[in-house]
Motif scaffolding. Sequence first.
Motif, PDB file in Angstrom:
ATOM      1  N   SER A  19       1.513 -16.513 -56.739  1.00  0.00           N
ATOM      2  CA  SER A  19       2.315 -15.651 -56.397  1.00  0.00           C
ATOM      3  C   SER A  19       3.132 -16.190 -55.206  1.00  0.00           C
ATOM      4  O   SER A  19       2.259 -16.354 -54.000  1.00  0.00           O
ATOM      5  N   LEU A  20       4.247 -15.968 -55.354  1.00  0.00           N
ATOM      6  CA  LEU A  20       5.049 -16.683 -54.238  1.00  0.00           C
ATOM      7  C   LEU A  20       5.875 -15.600 -53.167  1.00  0.00           C
ATOM      8  O   LEU A  20       6.734 -14.879 -54.032  1.00  0.00           O
ATOM      9  N   TYR A  21       5.357 -15.367 -52.233  1.00  0.00           N
ATOM     10  CA  TYR A  21       6.028 -14.339 -51.172  1.00  0.00           C
ATOM     11  C   TYR A  21       6.927 -15.095 -50.371  1.00  0.00           C
ATOM     12  O   TYR A  21       7.173 -16.356 -50.144  1.00  0.00           O
ATOM     13  N   ASN A  22       8.032 -14.221 -49.809  1.00  0.00           N
ATOM     14  CA  ASN A  22       9.159 -14.565 -49.144  1.00  0.00           C
ATOM     15  C   ASN A  22       9.824 -15.781 -49.529  1.00  0.00           C
ATOM     16  O   ASN A  22       9.953 -16.813 -49.001  1.00  0.00           O
ATOM     17  N   PRO A  23      10.104 -15.629 -51.088  1.00  0.00           N
ATOM     18  CA  PRO A  23      10.576 -17.003 -51.734  1.00  0.00           C
ATOM     19  C   PRO A  23      11.768 -17.574 -51.282  1.00  0.00           C
ATOM     20  O   PRO A  23      12.130 -18.845 -51.563  1.00  0.00           O
ATOM     21  N   LYS A  24      12.802 -16.747 -50.847  1.00  0.00           N
ATOM     22  CA  LYS A  24      13.965 -17.374 -50.600  1.00  0.00           C
ATOM     23  C   LYS A  24      14.899 -16.675 -49.473  1.00  0.00           C
ATOM     24  O   LYS A  24      14.805 -15.399 -49.409  1.00  0.00           O
TER      25      LYS A  24
ATOM     26  N   VAL B 137       9.962 -10.199 -59.786  1.00  0.00           N
ATOM     27  CA  VAL B 137      10.013  -8.974 -59.469  1.00  0.00           C
ATOM     28  C   VAL B 137      10.600  -8.458 -58.322  1.00  0.00           C
ATOM     29  O   VAL B 137       9.929  -8.990 -57.268  1.00  0.00           O
ATOM     30  N   LYS B 138      11.942  -7.761 -58.410  1.00  0.00           N
ATOM     31  CA  LYS B 138      12.375  -7.332 -57.008  1.00  0.00           C
ATOM     32  C   LYS B 138      12.082  -5.978 -56.796  1.00  0.00           C
ATOM     33  O   LYS B 138      12.048  -4.981 -57.691  1.00  0.00           O
TER      34      LYS B 138
ATOM     35  N   SER C 204      11.950 -10.177 -53.261  1.00  0.00           N
ATOM     36  CA  SER C 204      11.281 -10.690 -54.914  1.00  0.00           C
ATOM     37  C   SER C 204      10.112 -11.219 -54.698  1.00  0.00           C
ATOM     38  O   SER C 204       9.654 -11.816 -53.463  1.00  0.00           O
ATOM     39  N   ILE C 205       9.194 -11.138 -55.591  1.00  0.00           N
ATOM     40  CA  ILE C 205       8.133 -11.915 -55.567  1.00  0.00           C
ATOM     41  C   ILE C 205       8.024 -12.680 -56.865  1.00  0.00           C
ATOM     42  O   ILE C 205       8.578 -12.329 -58.007  1.00  0.00           O
ATOM     43  N   VAL C 206       7.761 -13.885 -56.844  1.00  0.00           N
ATOM     44  CA  VAL C 206       7.554 -14.762 -58.000  1.00  0.00           C
ATOM     45  C   VAL C 206       6.117 -15.071 -58.419  1.00  0.00           C
ATOM     46  O   VAL C 206       5.492 -15.684 -57.503  1.00  0.00           O
ATOM     47  N   ILE C 207       5.905 -14.771 -59.678  1.00  0.00           N
ATOM     48  CA  ILE C 207       4.667 -14.960 -60.165  1.00  0.00           C
ATOM     49  C   ILE C 207       4.552 -16.118 -61.201  1.00  0.00           C
ATOM     50  O   ILE C 207       5.231 -16.048 -62.206  1.00  0.00           O
ATOM     51  N   VAL C 208       3.923 -17.350 -61.011  1.00  0.00           N
ATOM     52  CA  VAL C 208       3.970 -18.408 -61.852  1.00  0.00           C
ATOM     53  C   VAL C 208       2.514 -18.425 -62.516  1.00  0.00           C
ATOM     54  O   VAL C 208       1.398 -18.341 -62.024  1.00  0.00           O
TER      55      VAL C 208
END
Length: 242
Positions: free
Chosen positions: A154-159, A187-188, A214-218
């Motif tokens: 899970s990538l926090y503070n992605p951009k 997910v925003k 957003s959170i990015v989950i890979v």
Amino acid sequence: MGKLYVIGIGPGGIDHMSLKAQKAIEESNIIVGYTKYIEMVKPLLQNKEIFSTGMRGEENRCKEALDLSKDNVVSLISTGDSGIYGMAGLILEMRKDEEVHVIPGITASSAAGSVVGAPLMHDNCNISLSDLMTPYEDIKKRVKLAAEGDFVISLYNPKSKGRPHYLKECIEIIKEYRKEDIPVAVVKNALREGEEATIVTLKDFNDEIVDMFSIVIVGNSKSYIKDGRFITPRGYNIRGEE
């Protein structure tokens, strides 16, 4: 003598706060927090004294909360979990002899995961791509090792505007260790107003839809998409029986 509650209010709405967090706020006569967080729980703050600061005022908020808690019951609030990129660590580092109680909340990865399915069912980790506190080289190393270890990530503070390419570069690192058909969720505003969710494969991932909300989950090597839901198997033999 007073006390200080360090509270995670979850995604940002009262519906997703724990009863313990709500009771602690009710018990408190002073509430400390970032201005936006104060607004999120405003219905609970009637007849409370409020101390708020802007986005970069974390140390001032913590110092004020500790000072006030010597003679008052104080709640220091932040979104998510107070112990995951929240205020709990800083408070405990700054604490002298104040009475401090840490109350957890729903962190962003859990909130986002619930929106898209069950992506966090097996071993997983959170990595913030913000380099305000951590050198970018360390961030990339952590992404590499998590990808190599087959963790759901899970990538926090992605951009952000100041670091528009970090996410793309970290996804490229992950691609070295993952097949192109594994799911990736963006997910925003998870579990709050303005919620949006997108599930794609690693091959089709486009970082242009990602922002700081957003959170990015890979997914890991076993993650898959079923009926539009992102699933990471725990290890039960359900798929083999289908």
